[in-house]
Design a protein around this motif. Structure first.
Motif, PDB file in Angstrom:
ATOM      1  N   VAL A  86       0.842  -1.205   0.000  1.00 15.54           N
ATOM      2  CA  VAL A  86       0.000   0.000   0.000  1.00 15.54           C
ATOM      3  C   VAL A  86       0.870   1.245   0.000  1.00 15.54           C
ATOM      4  O   VAL A  86       0.640   2.184  -0.768  1.00 15.54           O
ATOM      5  CB  VAL A  86      -0.952  -0.006   1.213  1.00 15.54           C
ATOM      6  CG1 VAL A  86      -1.712   1.315   1.314  1.00 15.54           C
ATOM      7  CG2 VAL A  86      -1.932  -1.173   1.111  1.00 15.54           C
ATOM      8  N   GLU A  87       1.885   1.274   0.840  1.00 17.75           N
ATOM      9  CA  GLU A  87       2.715   2.470   0.974  1.00 17.75           C
ATOM     10  C   GLU A  87       3.558   2.731  -0.266  1.00 17.75           C
ATOM     11  O   GLU A  87       3.798   3.891  -0.626  1.00 17.75           O
ATOM     12  CB  GLU A  87       3.594   2.356   2.214  1.00 17.75           C
ATOM     13  CG  GLU A  87       4.339   3.626   2.521  1.00 17.75           C
ATOM     14  CD  GLU A  87       4.700   3.770   3.999  1.00 17.75           C
ATOM     15  OE1 GLU A  87       5.408   4.732   4.322  1.00 17.75           O
ATOM     16  OE2 GLU A  87       4.277   2.946   4.822  1.00 17.75           O
ATOM     17  N   SER A  88       4.019   1.693  -0.927  1.00 13.20           N
ATOM     18  CA  SER A  88       4.812   1.841  -2.159  1.00 13.20           C
ATOM     19  C   SER A  88       4.122   1.098  -3.296  1.00 13.20           C
ATOM     20  O   SER A  88       4.726   0.262  -3.975  1.00 13.20           O
ATOM     21  CB  SER A  88       6.242   1.310  -1.962  1.00 13.20           C
ATOM     22  OG  SER A  88       7.023   2.194  -1.207  1.00 13.20           O
ATOM     23  N   ALA A  89       2.852   1.410  -3.507  1.00 15.03           N
ATOM     24  CA  ALA A  89       2.030   0.623  -4.432  1.00 15.03           C
ATOM     25  C   ALA A  89       2.609   0.587  -5.844  1.00 15.03           C
ATOM     26  O   ALA A  89       2.675  -0.475  -6.474  1.00 15.03           O
ATOM     27  CB  ALA A  89       0.605   1.171  -4.450  1.00 15.03           C
ATOM     28  N   THR A  90       3.028   1.729  -6.380  1.00 11.31           N
ATOM     29  CA  THR A  90       3.518   1.759  -7.761  1.00 11.31           C
ATOM     30  C   THR A  90       4.800   0.962  -7.910  1.00 11.31           C
ATOM     31  O   THR A  90       4.939   0.147  -8.840  1.00 11.31           O
ATOM     32  CB  THR A  90       3.737   3.211  -8.212  1.00 11.31           C
ATOM     33  OG1 THR A  90       2.497   3.926  -8.145  1.00 11.31           O
ATOM     34  CG2 THR A  90       4.253   3.257  -9.647  1.00 11.31           C
ATOM     35  N   ALA A  91       5.750   1.170  -7.000  1.00 17.82           N
ATOM     36  CA  ALA A  91       7.012   0.428  -7.062  1.00 17.82           C
ATOM     37  C   ALA A  91       6.778  -1.058  -6.820  1.00 17.82           C
ATOM     38  O   ALA A  91       7.435  -1.908  -7.441  1.00 17.82           O
ATOM     39  CB  ALA A  91       8.003   0.985  -6.039  1.00 17.82           C
ATOM     40  N   PHE A  92       5.858  -1.380  -5.920  1.00 17.61           N
ATOM     41  CA  PHE A  92       5.520  -2.777  -5.650  1.00 17.61           C
ATOM     42  C   PHE A  92       4.981  -3.436  -6.916  1.00 17.61           C
ATOM     43  O   PHE A  92       5.406  -4.548  -7.282  1.00 17.61           O
ATOM     44  CB  PHE A  92       4.483  -2.831  -4.527  1.00 17.61           C
ATOM     45  CG  PHE A  92       4.194  -4.211  -4.001  1.00 17.61           C
ATOM     46  CD1 PHE A  92       4.803  -4.681  -2.850  1.00 17.61           C
ATOM     47  CD2 PHE A  92       3.276  -5.047  -4.640  1.00 17.61           C
ATOM     48  CE1 PHE A  92       4.522  -5.953  -2.350  1.00 17.61           C
ATOM     49  CE2 PHE A  92       2.991  -6.319  -4.157  1.00 17.61           C
ATOM     50  CZ  PHE A  92       3.620  -6.768  -3.006  1.00 17.61           C
ATOM     51  N   ASN A  93       4.057  -2.773  -7.579  1.00 12.25           N
ATOM     52  CA  ASN A  93       3.486  -3.340  -8.804  1.00 12.25           C
ATOM     53  C   ASN A  93       4.546  -3.516  -9.877  1.00 12.25           C
ATOM     54  O   ASN A  93       4.573  -4.546 -10.576  1.00 12.25           O
ATOM     55  CB  ASN A  93       2.373  -2.432  -9.329  1.00 12.25           C
ATOM     56  CG  ASN A  93       1.135  -2.469  -8.471  1.00 12.25           C
ATOM     57  OD1 ASN A  93       1.061  -3.190  -7.483  1.00 12.25           O
ATOM     58  ND2 ASN A  93       0.137  -1.670  -8.839  1.00 12.25           N
ATOM     59  N   THR A  94       5.427  -2.544 -10.010  1.00 12.63           N
ATOM     60  CA  THR A  94       6.485  -2.632 -11.019  1.00 12.63           C
ATOM     61  C   THR A  94       7.392  -3.828 -10.752  1.00 12.63           C
ATOM     62  O   THR A  94       7.741  -4.593 -11.664  1.00 12.63           O
ATOM     63  CB  THR A  94       7.308  -1.335 -11.037  1.00 12.63           C
ATOM     64  OG1 THR A  94       6.458  -0.236 -11.367  1.00 12.63           O
ATOM     65  CG2 THR A  94       8.439  -1.418 -12.047  1.00 12.63           C
ATOM     66  N   ALA A  95       7.781  -3.999  -9.486  1.00 15.17           N
ATOM     67  CA  ALA A  95       8.645  -5.123  -9.130  1.00 15.17           C
ATOM     68  C   ALA A  95       7.938  -6.452  -9.354  1.00 15.17           C
ATOM     69  O   ALA A  95       8.536  -7.413  -9.847  1.00 15.17           O
ATOM     70  CB  ALA A  95       9.083  -4.994  -7.673  1.00 15.17           C
TER      71      ALA A  95
END
Length: 269
Positions: A242-251
């Protein structure tokens, strides 16, 4: 809302996306399937996504406890069987990551790649989980929201995103005390430190850089011990998706799209 009725309880689940490989999301303790909303929004055009409420959480039933990791992993397999999902990728956070470890050890043929996030081979101690069980049964979960906010989110994220954080904590406070306690009992006994090296599925371990519950060293140990592991550290605390949603999705997209091994290295995008 779709449900799967099992002999002792029902599981509330949701399917999103219509094409691509199956991807199963598995929640953290005290949350439900909406914790993955940002992941579904970013990935549903690439994957068929199954997410669900763990027993004792959200819209799922709360059978009498205590539960075991075998119970929690068995619920995943029951859902996959009911939906005729032969194989899937898996992404689990915290107790969801421990569920993923159990699945990789007991049903590796049902899974392709696994993302194990903000988790550890052993979380806390049996004594700490017994204390949590006693506190929850005596007082419920509502009194734990302030401490949970601090464990789950950095102060900066909480201040900038109050609606997101408050919604997650409201659902936490509404969680069944017995269901929560049952899962705490599973956590009290879960320990995969001596068996991690048997996991052969490719694994991406994702850590929140400021997570005190499962710090990056715990995720590095997983990545270094499984046969084919990689580590990714992202900004945030325990609920890093949730806190790093965009980076999480990219990874996650990069990892699940790879055909080659991870080679036990820092995962580069």
């Amino acid at each position: 809302m779709p449900y799967l009725d099992l002999p002792s309880h029902r599981l509330h689940y949701r399917v999103d996306g219509s094409t691509g490989p199956w991807l199963v999301f598995c929640n953290s303790l005290g949350t439900e399937l909406t914790m993955w909303d940002a992941q579904v929004a970013g990935l549903e055009d690439r994957f068929r996504i199954l997410r669900y409420d763990r027993r004792g959480h959200g819209g799922s039933g709360a059978p009498g406890g205590p539960y075991t990791m075998g119970d929690l992993g068995g619920d995943v397999l029951a859902l996959m069987d009911a939906l005729e999902i032969g194989r899937a990728h898996f992404c689990g956070l915290s107790i969801g990551g421990l569920t993923g470890q159990w699945l990789a050890l007991n049903a590796p043929e049902r899974f392709d790649r696994l993302a194990l996030c903000a988790t550890a081979a052993r979380i806390g101690s049996a004594e700490s989980w017994r204390d949590r069980i006693e506190a929850v049964r005596a007082n419920g979960l509502a009194g734990m929201t302030d401490a949970t906010r601090e464990r789950w989110f950095t102060p900066e994220f909480a201040a900038q995103n109050p609606a997101i954080v408050d919604a997650i904590l409201d659902r936490f406070a509404a969680t069944s005390a017995e269901g929560y306690a049952g899962c705490c009992a599973a956590l009290a006994r879960a320990d995969f430190r001596d068996t991690l090296d048997r996991i052969s599925n490719p694994v991406l371990a994702i850590a929140g850089a400021d997570d005190a519950v499962c710090p990056p060293t715990d995720l590095a140990m997983i990545a270094d011990t499984v046969q084919d592991g990689a580590l990714r550290v992202l900004p945030g605390r325990h609920i890093v998706n949730v806190e790093s949603a965009t980076a999480f999705n990219t990874a996650l997209i990069a990892f699940l799209s790879q055909d080659h091994p991870c080679n036990n290295a820092e995962y580069a995008l």
